[in-house]
Write a protein that holds these residues in place. Structure first.
Motif, PDB file in Angstrom:
ATOM      1  N   LYS A  57       0.514  -1.289  -0.176  1.00 27.07           N
ATOM      2  CA  LYS A  57      -0.293  -0.309   0.097  1.00 27.07           C
ATOM      3  C   LYS A  57       1.182   1.311  -0.050  1.00 27.07           C
ATOM      4  N   PHE A  58       1.513   0.960   0.230  1.00 27.46           N
ATOM      5  CA  PHE A  58       2.956   2.619   0.981  1.00 27.46           C
ATOM      6  C   PHE A  58       3.598   2.153  -0.231  1.00 27.46           C
ATOM      7  N   LEU A  59       3.884   1.368  -1.324  1.00 28.23           N
ATOM      8  CA  LEU A  59       4.486   1.633  -2.104  1.00 28.23           C
ATOM      9  C   LEU A  59       3.932   1.911  -3.063  1.00 28.23           C
ATOM     10  N   LEU A  60       2.533   1.376  -3.445  1.00 28.88           N
ATOM     11  CA  LEU A  60       2.118   2.121  -4.598  1.00 28.88           C
ATOM     12  C   LEU A  60       1.285   3.841  -4.562  1.00 28.88           C
ATOM     13  N   PHE A  61       1.402   4.009  -2.831  1.00 31.19           N
ATOM     14  CA  PHE A  61       1.243   5.636  -2.553  1.00 31.19           C
ATOM     15  C   PHE A  61       1.949   6.517  -3.176  1.00 31.19           C
ATOM     16  N   MET A  62       3.897   5.397  -2.792  1.00 27.91           N
ATOM     17  CA  MET A  62       4.635   6.228  -3.461  1.00 27.91           C
ATOM     18  C   MET A  62       4.712   6.254  -5.071  1.00 27.91           C
ATOM     19  N   LYS A  63       4.827   5.133  -6.037  1.00 26.54           N
ATOM     20  CA  LYS A  63       5.097   5.525  -7.126  1.00 26.54           C
ATOM     21  C   LYS A  63       3.763   6.311  -7.417  1.00 26.54           C
ATOM     22  N   GLU A  64       2.967   6.043  -7.047  1.00 27.69           N
ATOM     23  CA  GLU A  64       1.676   7.897  -8.234  1.00 27.69           C
ATOM     24  C   GLU A  64       2.206   8.883  -7.761  1.00 27.69           C
ATOM     25  N   HIS A  65       2.696   9.248  -6.136  1.00 32.37           N
ATOM     26  CA  HIS A  65       3.779  10.755  -6.455  1.00 32.37           C
ATOM     27  C   HIS A  65       4.942  10.992  -7.250  1.00 32.37           C
ATOM     28  N   PHE A  66       5.150   9.786  -7.351  1.00 33.69           N
ATOM     29  CA  PHE A  66       6.440   9.578  -7.950  1.00 33.69           C
ATOM     30  C   PHE A  66       6.468   9.720 -10.206  1.00 33.69           C
ATOM     31  N   ASP A  67       5.063   9.048  -9.966  1.00 31.65           N
ATOM     32  CA  ASP A  67       5.087   9.250 -11.517  1.00 31.65           C
ATOM     33  C   ASP A  67       4.783  10.939 -11.386  1.00 31.65           C
ATOM     34  N   LYS A  68       3.929  11.390 -10.820  1.00 35.36           N
ATOM     35  CA  LYS A  68       3.866  12.599 -10.410  1.00 35.36           C
ATOM     36  C   LYS A  68       4.818  13.777 -10.997  1.00 35.36           C
ATOM     37  N   LEU A  69       5.635  13.590 -10.143  1.00 39.36           N
ATOM     38  CA  LEU A  69       7.180  14.534 -10.013  1.00 39.36           C
ATOM     39  C   LEU A  69       7.679  14.146 -11.091  1.00 39.36           C
ATOM     40  N   PHE A  70       7.950  12.486 -11.646  1.00 36.02           N
ATOM     41  CA  PHE A  70       8.533  11.938 -13.079  1.00 36.02           C
ATOM     42  C   PHE A  70       7.793  13.223 -14.213  1.00 36.02           C
ATOM     43  N   SER A  71       7.038  13.138 -14.443  1.00 31.97           N
ATOM     44  CA  SER A  71       6.292  13.750 -15.445  1.00 31.97           C
ATOM     45  C   SER A  71       6.577  15.192 -15.681  1.00 31.97           C
ATOM     46  N   LYS A  72       6.671  16.028 -14.771  1.00 30.20           N
ATOM     47  CA  LYS A  72       7.186  17.161 -14.867  1.00 30.20           C
ATOM     48  C   LYS A  72       9.069  17.316 -14.673  1.00 30.20           C
ATOM     49  N   MET A  73       9.717  15.925 -14.405  1.00 30.77           N
ATOM     50  CA  MET A  73      10.773  16.354 -14.281  1.00 30.77           C
ATOM     51  C   MET A  73      11.691  16.039 -15.850  1.00 30.77           C
ATOM     52  N   GLU A  74      10.169  15.022 -16.431  1.00 28.99           N
ATOM     53  CA  GLU A  74      10.082  14.564 -17.832  1.00 28.99           C
ATOM     54  C   GLU A  74      10.385  15.868 -18.128  1.00 28.99           C
TER      55      GLU A  74
END
Length: 210
Positions: free
Chosen positions: A66-83
């Motif tokens: 559950k925590f991994l899914l939470f981290m992955k969702e936030h990571f995808d949003k941050l990575f999209s901006k970084m990309e």
């Protein structure tokens, strides 16, 4: 992920910027998964040392996922901006920049029609080269045949020289004159043989009639 092929950037870097970002994304994701496994292992060890702890490993695994899914969702949003930032400001070649290997096009510009004309001329030259290569092979084959014929002629000349020497040794005189007489004699013999064959046929026909 950006859908722009960014071919000019790929020409400069040797890889597409999208491929670079995808590899970075996979590397970050793998690192995040590994960190979650390490955290889970630490939690299991800590809880195992607490007396009377009733939290099971399966419950810890559910919490970790559950925590991994939470981290992955936030990571995808941050990575999209970084990309977006990296593709626009770091891995992007401005429209007004010309690569060194393409500066010759700036010095010698040409239209699409001129380029097509060059392509047609190049194709014609390639066809001529192929035709000349075929002709060269044919000439080489003919040259080899001429070499064989020349060798045979040299053998015949050597044979004639040998016959002429034999004629001289036996007092036959000039070989050419002797050869001419031999030819005439051979022709006379052929005529006589032909006449004998004709008479033989007539006699056979006469015998059959009798």
């Amino acid at each position: 992920m950006s859908v722009d092929p960014m071919t000019y950037e790929a020409q400069f870097f040797g890889f597409t910027p999208q491929t670079c970002m995808l590899r970075v994304y996979i590397a970050f994701q793998d690192y995040l998964f590994e960190m979650m496994l390490v955290v889970e292992g630490v939690m299991l060890k800590k809880l195992d040392g607490i007396p009377g702890c009733k939290i099971s490993p399966s419950k810890i695994r559910k919490c970790t996922e559950k925590f991994l899914l939470f981290m992955k969702e936030h990571f995808d949003k941050l990575f999209s901006k970084m990309e977006e930032v990296l593709l626009q400001l770091v891995l992007n070649i401005p429209k007004n920049v010309l690569l060194p290997e393409d500066r010759v096009q700036e010095q010698y510009p040409y239209s699409e029609e001129e380029f097509q004309a060059l392509q047609d001329e190049l194709e014609q030259l390639q066809q001529q080269c192929r035709a000349e290569a075929v002709l060269e092979q044919e000439l080489r084959a003919e040259l080899e045949e001429q070499k064989i014929v020349k060798a045979e002629l040299e053998k015949i000349l050597q044979c004639f020289d040998g016959l002429e020497n034999i004629c001289r040794e036996h007092g036959a005189g000039n070989f050419k004159e002797s050869f001419a007489l031999l030819t005439q004699s051979s022709k006379k013999l052929q005529d006589v043989l032909k006449e004998v064959e004709e008479k033989s046929k007539k006699m056979n026909q006469h015998d059959q009639l009798m």
